[in-house]
Each structure stands twice: as C-alpha cells, then as structure tokens.
Design an enzyme around this catalytic site. Structure first.
Site, PDB file in Angstrom:
ATOM      1  N   LYS A 187       0.832  -1.219   0.000  1.00  0.00           N
ATOM      2  CA  LYS A 187       0.000   0.000   0.000  1.00  0.00           C
ATOM      3  C   LYS A 187       0.858   1.258   0.000  1.00  0.00           C
ATOM      4  O   LYS A 187       0.541   2.223  -0.685  1.00  0.00           O
ATOM      5  CB  LYS A 187      -0.950  -0.005   1.203  1.00  0.00           C
ATOM      6  CG  LYS A 187      -2.071  -1.033   1.050  1.00  0.00           C
ATOM      7  CD  LYS A 187      -3.073  -0.961   2.183  1.00  0.00           C
ATOM      8  CE  LYS A 187      -4.092  -2.094   2.065  1.00  0.00           C
ATOM      9  NZ  LYS A 187      -4.930  -2.237   3.239  1.00  0.00           N
ATOM     10  N   LYS A 221      -6.263 -11.354  -5.781  1.00  0.00           N
ATOM     11  CA  LYS A 221      -7.380 -11.541  -4.853  1.00  0.00           C
ATOM     12  C   LYS A 221      -8.499 -10.527  -5.116  1.00  0.00           C
ATOM     13  O   LYS A 221      -8.235  -9.398  -5.565  1.00  0.00           O
ATOM     14  CB  LYS A 221      -6.906 -11.463  -3.396  1.00  0.00           C
ATOM     15  CG  LYS A 221      -6.691 -10.083  -2.876  1.00  0.00           C
ATOM     16  CD  LYS A 221      -6.552 -10.061  -1.349  1.00  0.00           C
ATOM     17  CE  LYS A 221      -6.313  -8.612  -0.941  1.00  0.00           C
ATOM     18  NZ  LYS A 221      -6.152  -8.342   0.444  1.00  0.00           N
ATOM     19  N   LYS A 245     -11.672  -4.552  -3.380  1.00  0.00           N
ATOM     20  CA  LYS A 245     -12.200  -3.356  -4.029  1.00  0.00           C
ATOM     21  C   LYS A 245     -11.144  -2.293  -4.249  1.00  0.00           C
ATOM     22  O   LYS A 245     -11.263  -1.474  -5.140  1.00  0.00           O
ATOM     23  CB  LYS A 245     -13.356  -2.810  -3.207  1.00  0.00           C
ATOM     24  CG  LYS A 245     -14.570  -3.670  -3.476  1.00  0.00           C
ATOM     25  CD  LYS A 245     -15.818  -2.942  -3.233  1.00  0.00           C
ATOM     26  CE  LYS A 245     -16.329  -3.302  -1.876  1.00  0.00           C
ATOM     27  NZ  LYS A 245     -17.602  -2.736  -1.583  1.00  0.00           N
TER      28      LYS A 245
HETATM   29  P1  TYM Z   1     -10.504  -6.615   5.768  1.00  0.00           P
HETATM   30  O1  TYM Z   1     -11.605  -5.739   6.232  1.00  0.00           O
HETATM   31  O2  TYM Z   1      -9.631  -6.140   4.673  1.00  0.00           O
HETATM   32  O3  TYM Z   1     -11.077  -8.018   5.315  1.00  0.00           O
HETATM   33  C1  TYM Z   1     -11.971  -8.743   6.139  1.00  0.00           C
HETATM   34  C2  TYM Z   1     -11.724 -10.228   5.989  1.00  0.00           C
HETATM   35  O4  TYM Z   1     -11.956 -10.645   4.629  1.00  0.00           O
HETATM   36  C3  TYM Z   1     -10.869 -11.452   4.199  1.00  0.00           C
HETATM   37  N1  TYM Z   1     -10.715 -11.269   2.747  1.00  0.00           N
HETATM   38  C4  TYM Z   1     -10.668 -12.280   1.855  1.00  0.00           C
HETATM   39  N2  TYM Z   1     -10.739 -13.616   2.015  1.00  0.00           N
HETATM   40  C5  TYM Z   1     -10.671 -14.382   0.897  1.00  0.00           C
HETATM   41  N3  TYM Z   1     -10.567 -13.868  -0.360  1.00  0.00           N
HETATM   42  C6  TYM Z   1     -10.492 -12.538  -0.550  1.00  0.00           C
HETATM   43  N4  TYM Z   1     -10.390 -12.038  -1.782  1.00  0.00           N
HETATM   44  C7  TYM Z   1     -10.540 -11.668   0.578  1.00  0.00           C
HETATM   45  N5  TYM Z   1     -10.502 -10.325   0.744  1.00  0.00           N
HETATM   46  C8  TYM Z   1     -10.619 -10.096   2.072  1.00  0.00           C
HETATM   47  C9  TYM Z   1      -9.664 -10.924   4.980  1.00  0.00           C
HETATM   48  O5  TYM Z   1      -8.644 -11.889   5.041  1.00  0.00           O
HETATM   49  C10 TYM Z   1     -10.290 -10.632   6.318  1.00  0.00           C
HETATM   50  O6  TYM Z   1     -10.314 -11.792   7.136  1.00  0.00           O
HETATM   51  N6  TYM Z   1      -6.713  -6.452   8.914  1.00  0.00           N
HETATM   52  C11 TYM Z   1      -8.042  -7.019   8.800  1.00  0.00           C
HETATM   53  C12 TYM Z   1      -9.040  -6.432   9.776  1.00  0.00           C
HETATM   54  C13 TYM Z   1      -8.743  -6.650  11.217  1.00  0.00           C
HETATM   55  C14 TYM Z   1      -8.716  -7.899  11.903  1.00  0.00           C
HETATM   56  C15 TYM Z   1      -8.451  -7.583  13.256  1.00  0.00           C
HETATM   57  C16 TYM Z   1      -8.895  -9.207  11.494  1.00  0.00           C
HETATM   58  C17 TYM Z   1      -8.480  -5.686  12.147  1.00  0.00           C
HETATM   59  N7  TYM Z   1      -8.317  -6.248  13.372  1.00  0.00           N
HETATM   60  C18 TYM Z   1      -8.357  -8.591  14.231  1.00  0.00           C
HETATM   61  C19 TYM Z   1      -8.782 -10.216  12.470  1.00  0.00           C
HETATM   62  C20 TYM Z   1      -8.523  -9.899  13.818  1.00  0.00           C
HETATM   63  C21 TYM Z   1      -8.486  -6.699   7.386  1.00  0.00           C
HETATM   64  O7  TYM Z   1      -7.818  -6.093   6.640  1.00  0.00           O
HETATM   65  O8  TYM Z   1      -9.696  -7.094   7.051  1.00  0.00           O
END
Ligand code: TYM
Length: 338
Positions: free
Chosen positions: A118, A201, A204
């Site tokens: 990023k 992957k 958005k």
């Molecule tokens: P975020 O909001 O980007 O994504 C939420 C969850 O969706 C999963 N994900 C996917 N899984 C499979 N294929 C895809 N194309 C795909 N895109 C997104 C992500 O792996 C995620 O599980 N950093 C985390 C948010 C967070 C978090 C936490 C997660 C903050 N604190 C504590 C677990 C525990 C994130 O970016 O999620």
C-alpha cells in the site's frame, strides 16, 4: 451463553471501508465467523479505527460502519450468540496498541507486506503513520480478548504471525499474560480471486470493480459480472488453479455456496460449456445473496435497534478487554489509579 469460560474464544474484525462487503470477505472470513459462533465464545468487531487509515469522509464512515453491522447480521451473525461490537467503542484497543508499539521493532513493522504494497502505491508522503502501525493495533484487537483462534482470509496470515510474536515476546518479558492465538484459515476459500483478474485476490481497492461481487449489489449487476468473468480458451470445467485460474475461482465460489466438494462441483458441469457453467454459478450467487441484501436493508431502516445491539456488544467486549489491559499494565509496572 451458559458455559462461556469452558469454550475456546475466537475473535475477528472487518473494516468498514465500503457500503458493501464482497464475496471474498464473506467466503474467506465471515462465513467461518457464523459457523464458529455456536461452538465458541465469539467476539467480532467492525474495526472503524483501522478504517481511518483510508481517510473517508465522516458521513461515509458512519454509513459504512452501520452498513457493515447490518450485513454481518444479515449474513448470519446472531448478537445473542456472539459479541458483536464496534472497535472504537472499546478504548482498550488503542491503549494496548500503544503498549505493543513499544515492543515492536521498526524493521519488523516495515516488513509487513500489506504495508509495503500500500505504501509503495501511495508514495511515502501520502502514506499515513497509521498504516504503518495498523498491524500492531490488529494484534491488540486479538490479544485483548485472549483469543485462541482468529478466522481470517489468507492475506491476514502475516498479521497473525506478528500478533503471535508480540504476544510471546510480552509473555517472555513480563510473565504469562496473553493467550497465543492461531489463525483459522480455511484452505478452500482463503483466497477468492477477482473475476476479471483471476490470479489476484478479490479486493475493491485494487480493481475497477468489474471483477468484484458485492453483497449489496442487485442481482442484475452480479449476474452480468459473473457472465463476463475471465476464463480460458479451453472447454472443460475443471479445477486447476495453474492452468485454469478463472474456472477454478468460479468453482471455489460455487462449491463454498452449495456446500459441495470441489469434485462434486466439477461433476455438476460434466459435458457443459462455460456459458452454462457461468449462468449456474450466477444463479447460485444471486439466490444466496438475495435474502441477505433484503435483510441488511431492513436492518438499516432501524438505526436505533442497531445502536442498542451495539451497546450491549460493547459492554460485553469492554468487560473482557479492560481486564486484560489492567493485567498488562500491572505486569509492566504501570501504577494502578486505585
Ligand atoms: P478486511 O476488512 O480487509 O477483510 C476482512 C476479511 O476478509 C478477508 N478477505 C478475503 N478472504 C478471501 N478472499 C479474498 N479475496 C478476501 N478479501 C478479504 C480478509 O482476510 C479478512 O479476514 N486487517 C483485517 C481487519 C482486522 C482484523 C483484526 C482481522 C483488524 N483487526 C483482528 C482479524 C482480527 C483486514 O484487513 O480485514
């Protein structure tokens, strides 16, 4: 929730960065959240503080946060079975975040691939420090709840590793304080790919949107996107991620939504062409999402009800988080206010 203490704990979070989640979020993470809520003491949060790193307008962030909560419930989270809350309602997240920042090496944080990707795209002057410390706040989210498991998609593996390292480092230095969590990453759905670029992957932030299936989009839009999905010049519907990434991605989606194995999913399309295959996948997707969209829209009409649920969730979360924070401060020699 009768025997909370004897059940393993899970925690996960999702960012409210858009008005709709996408199918990757659901299949990679939220579906597992729903499955685990009955057997585990489950804490799930909408991580609005993490979403500040993208710099949304206040009204956008507000609407996205409520839309996220509504979709989580519509997708199957039951606030009676799990603790559903908003991260900023529990101040201990930031407080433990600071403690963990003081235990994280600068080089260690610099090696986080999501940060590197990023920040490279945005350039260092336009990259906020919050993006750099983002994984450390995530570690605080997890360690505060003494979580055993963290259901996430594949892209979060490195952040879970950092969380484990920080938890272990703290315990070794100051005494056993944190449970060391494990990632709960299901192989089959851990990475759902973009329909237009099936080697990347579904996300958005990194695509035009044409290859992203949004939970809240209309059936017409989603059918069109699936019918336009990139496949290959072959004819057979076979799961082969190297040679047929587009077809394999659609098969993964189909198998996850119908609860069929990949082998059984392939058998459904023996002798059928890509056109029929895509149409069947499209129907499965839109019929699966139709009631979800309706329910989420219905929930959004009653904000007072959502606020009430969130207040209960925040209170339950706060009770657990405050205790861990106090233990952490004590272990480090920070004097209690008394
Ligand atoms: P975020 O909001 O980007 O994504 C939420 C969850 O969706 C999963 N994900 C996917 N899984 C499979 N294929 C895809 N194309 C795909 N895109 C997104 C992500 O792996 C995620 O599980 N950093 C985390 C948010 C967070 C978090 C936490 C997660 C903050 N604190 C504590 C677990 C525990 C994130 O970016 O999620």
């Amino acid at each position: 929730m009768s025997n909370e203490t004897s059940r393993e704990r899970v925690l996960s979070g999702i960012q409210p960065t858009h008005l709709s989640f996408h199918l990757g979020n659901y299949l990679g993470a939220i579906k597992q959240w729903v499955d685990l809520q009955s057997s585990h003491d489950a804490f799930y949060c909408v991580v609005d503080l993490h979403a500040l790193t993208i710099g949304a307008k206040p009204e956008e962030l507000r609407r996205r946060t409520l839309a996220s909560v509504a979709q989580l419930i519509a997708l199957g989270l039951d606030p009676e079975k799990c603790t559903l809350f908003i991260q900023s309602h529990v101040p201990a997240h930031n407080q433990l975040g600071w403690v963990l920042e003081c235990l994280t090496g600068f080089g260690e944080a610099s090696r986080m691939t999501q940060f590197k990707d990023k920040s490279q795209k945005a350039g260092s002057d336009r990259t906020v420090v919050g993006l750099f410390t983002y994984p450390i706040l995530q570690a605080a989210d997890i360690l505060l709840y003494q979580a055993h498991k963290v259901p996430v998609g594949e892209d979060q593996r490195q952040h879970i590793e950092l969380t484990r390292d920080l938890g272990q480092r703290f315990n070794a230095k100051f005494g056993e304080t944190f449970t060391i969590p494990e990632g709960y990453i299901l192989k089959a759905a851990a990475k759902i790919n973009d329909l237009q670029d099936p080697t990347a992957k579904m996300s958005k932030s990194s695509s035009s949107g044409a290859g992203v299936i949004e939970i809240m989009d209309s059936p017409e839009i989603n059918i069109k996107k699936i019918k336009s999905a990139v496949t290959d010049t072959g004819r057979e519907v076979l799961f082969d991620e190297q040679a047929k990434p587009g077809v394999s991605n659609l098969l993964s989606i189909y198998s996850a939504l119908t609860a069929k194995t990949i082998t059984a999913a392939q058998e459904d399309f023996i002798g059928k062409g890509y056109g029929d295959f895509k149409m069947t996948v499209a129907e499965v997707v839109v019929e699966y999402l139709r009631p979800v969209r309706e329910k989420a829209n219905e929930l959004l009409e009653d904000e007072a009800h959502l606020s009430k649920l969130l207040k209960i969730g925040a209170e339950k979360a706060d009770a657990v988080a405050s205790k861990t924070l106090r233990d952490t401060y004590d272990a480090m020699g920070l004097i209690s206010r008394g």
